[in-house]
Design an enzyme around this catalytic site. Structure first.
Site, PDB file in Angstrom:
ATOM      1  N   LYS A 127      18.351  42.353  57.027  1.00  0.00           N
ATOM      2  CA  LYS A 127      19.511  42.403  55.848  1.00  0.00           C
ATOM      3  C   LYS A 127      18.913  43.392  54.759  1.00  0.00           C
ATOM      4  O   LYS A 127      17.711  43.965  54.711  1.00  0.00           O
ATOM      5  CB  LYS A 127      19.614  40.942  55.461  1.00  0.00           C
ATOM      6  CG  LYS A 127      18.136  40.542  54.775  1.00  0.00           C
ATOM      7  CD  LYS A 127      18.608  39.020  54.614  1.00  0.00           C
ATOM      8  CE  LYS A 127      17.258  38.340  54.241  1.00  0.00           C
ATOM      9  NZ  LYS A 127      17.627  36.938  53.850  1.00  0.00           N
ATOM     10  N   TYR A 155      10.498  55.745  24.442  1.00  0.00           N
ATOM     11  CA  TYR A 155      11.497  54.760  23.802  1.00  0.00           C
ATOM     12  C   TYR A 155      10.955  53.690  23.055  1.00  0.00           C
ATOM     13  O   TYR A 155       9.982  53.123  23.619  1.00  0.00           O
ATOM     14  CB  TYR A 155      12.723  54.381  24.667  1.00  0.00           C
ATOM     15  CG  TYR A 155      13.776  55.425  25.197  1.00  0.00           C
ATOM     16  CD1 TYR A 155      14.470  56.203  24.116  1.00  0.00           C
ATOM     17  CD2 TYR A 155      13.616  55.582  26.791  1.00  0.00           C
ATOM     18  CE1 TYR A 155      15.349  57.262  24.941  1.00  0.00           C
ATOM     19  CE2 TYR A 155      14.389  56.679  27.145  1.00  0.00           C
ATOM     20  CZ  TYR A 155      15.328  57.424  26.332  1.00  0.00           C
ATOM     21  OH  TYR A 155      16.079  58.452  26.744  1.00  0.00           O
TER      22      TYR A 155
END
Ligand SMILES: *Cc1c(COP(=O)(O)O)cnc(C)c1O
Length: 376
Positions: free
Chosen positions: A36, A261
């Site tokens: 999956k 940042y």
């Protein structure tokens, strides 16, 4: 000229070796393969055929769409859809020869009606919930099914499954409780089940917890991709994933200033900062800001400052210059920092690190030609 900023190398031989290791633990049954979420981010297109070549016969995916894609890769293998039988999708399962997981009496009723309308006992699996409270027949529905076994008439049951909640924690009492409840569910349902039904309880961790969890079919996923199924002990799995990013720029700090940042890291005079072309848009989780470690020529280099969308900054002070220059590759996931170590630094699990691997990496599959030749 290689223009990629980052390279994701996936060793299909290691994936195959991991499946064989799982399968060899099964003395009286077989290991399936859970592929999956694009084979946990490694790429179903390459991974599923490689696993089939290694001997996997049964495949599990989460969604119908994943199953349709997998059917295109594996024309004749058994494909089971864990998410179940969404109302109205019955003909899609038949068209693509997918096996639905029946998670409720409602699912079972719709599949039975569909089988009647097609005049064929089409295969489906049945999921009884033993402790996840997520998917599967709840205890009251199991009771009704035991009392009304004719609900199964006209349906071919491929597997009876349940799913363990805590198998990754050694000795967790819920694991043993679920094993007993699963055995009890089988005992109660047995008269109504066909003789060909396979019992399936174990995920990767369950499979590594002992033969009492093995039954007929195990459903390993993460272990195939290198995540440790027994986190309290040494990882028995091979590591198929290496993720490397390229250094784009080197900065020698001569006046103290902040990095990135939020100005979350204060760089000191003499420090050397390398900027690497990988960021959270590539699945290098932002939580690794000021926490992650990458390896440059085998030497650890901490992530300093915040992870940006496309970039990280690492401290390469003291790293040999020959390994730290623009264009040089650094290991984000590799032998020195396997997926579980990266996950721990990010306060998450290896599954999330793998399934976050982004679409911008140049993907290199080693052994891929051999694998595709063997399947043909
Ligand atoms: C994802 C999943 C698995 C595989 O689990 P791993 O821990 O990755 O081995 C097995 N069974 C079910 C029902 C799943 O959802």
């Amino acid at each position: 000229m290689d223009t990629a900023y980052a390279v994701l190398t996936i060793d299909l031989d290691a994936v195959r070796a991991n499946w064989r290791q799982c399968n060899s633990l099964m003395k009286n049954g077989k290991a399936a393969a859970v592929v999956k979420a694009d084979a946990y981010g490694l790429g179903m297109e390459k991974v599923a055929p490689a696993l089939a070549a290694a001997g996997a016969e049964t495949f599990f995916v989460a969604t119908i769409d994943e199953g349709i894609r997998l059917r295109g890769l594996l024309p004749s293998h058994e494909i089971q859809i864990l998410g179940g039988l969404l109302p109205g999708t019955e003909p899609v399962f038949l068209e693509h020869r997918l096996t639905p997981m029946l998670n409720s009496l409602g699912d079972l009723e719709r599949w039975q009606t569909f089988c009647h309308s097609k005049r064929t006992p089409l295969a489906a699996s049945l999921h009884v919930d033993t402790g996840m409270l997520r998917l599967g027949l709840p205890p009251d529905e199991l009771g009704r099914l035991v009392a009304e076994p004719e609900r199964l008439t006209g349906v071919t049951l491929s597997a009876l499954i349940s799913h363990l909640a805590c198998a990754d924690e050694a000795g967790h009492p819920l694991t043993d409780q679920q094993q007993r409840d699963f055995c009890e569910a089988y005992r109660l349902l047995r008269p109504a089940l066909g003789s060909s039904v396979r019992l399936s309880l174990a995920n990767s961790s369950g499979l590594h917890r002992g033969a009492e969890f093995h039954f007929d079919l195990a459903r390993p996923g993460c272990a195939l991709y290198g995540v440790n199924p027994t986190p309290e002990a040494t990882n028995p799995m091979a590591q198929p994933v290496v993720l490397q990013g390229k250094i784009l720029q080197i900065r020698h700090v001569d006046t103290p200033r902040t990095v990135g940042y939020g100005a979350s890291h204060q760089a000191q005079k003499g420090q050397i900062i390398a900027t690497v072309g990988v960021g959270y848009a590539d699945g290098y989780l932002r939580y690794l800001s000021n926490r992650g470690t990458v390896f440059v020529g085998g030497q650890p280099a901490p992530v300093v400052g915040r992870v940006s969308m496309d970039l990280i900054t690492i401290d390469v002070t003291g790293v040999e210059e020959i390994n730290a220059h623009p264009g040089a590759l650094v290991d984000l996931i590799g032998p020195d920092n396997p997926v579980d170590a990266v996950a721990e630094a990010a306060r998450t699990i290896g599954y999330e690190i793998l399934t976050s691997l982004g679409p911008r990496y140049r993907r290199v599959y080693t052994q891929e030609t051999e694998a595709s030749e063997r399947i043909l």
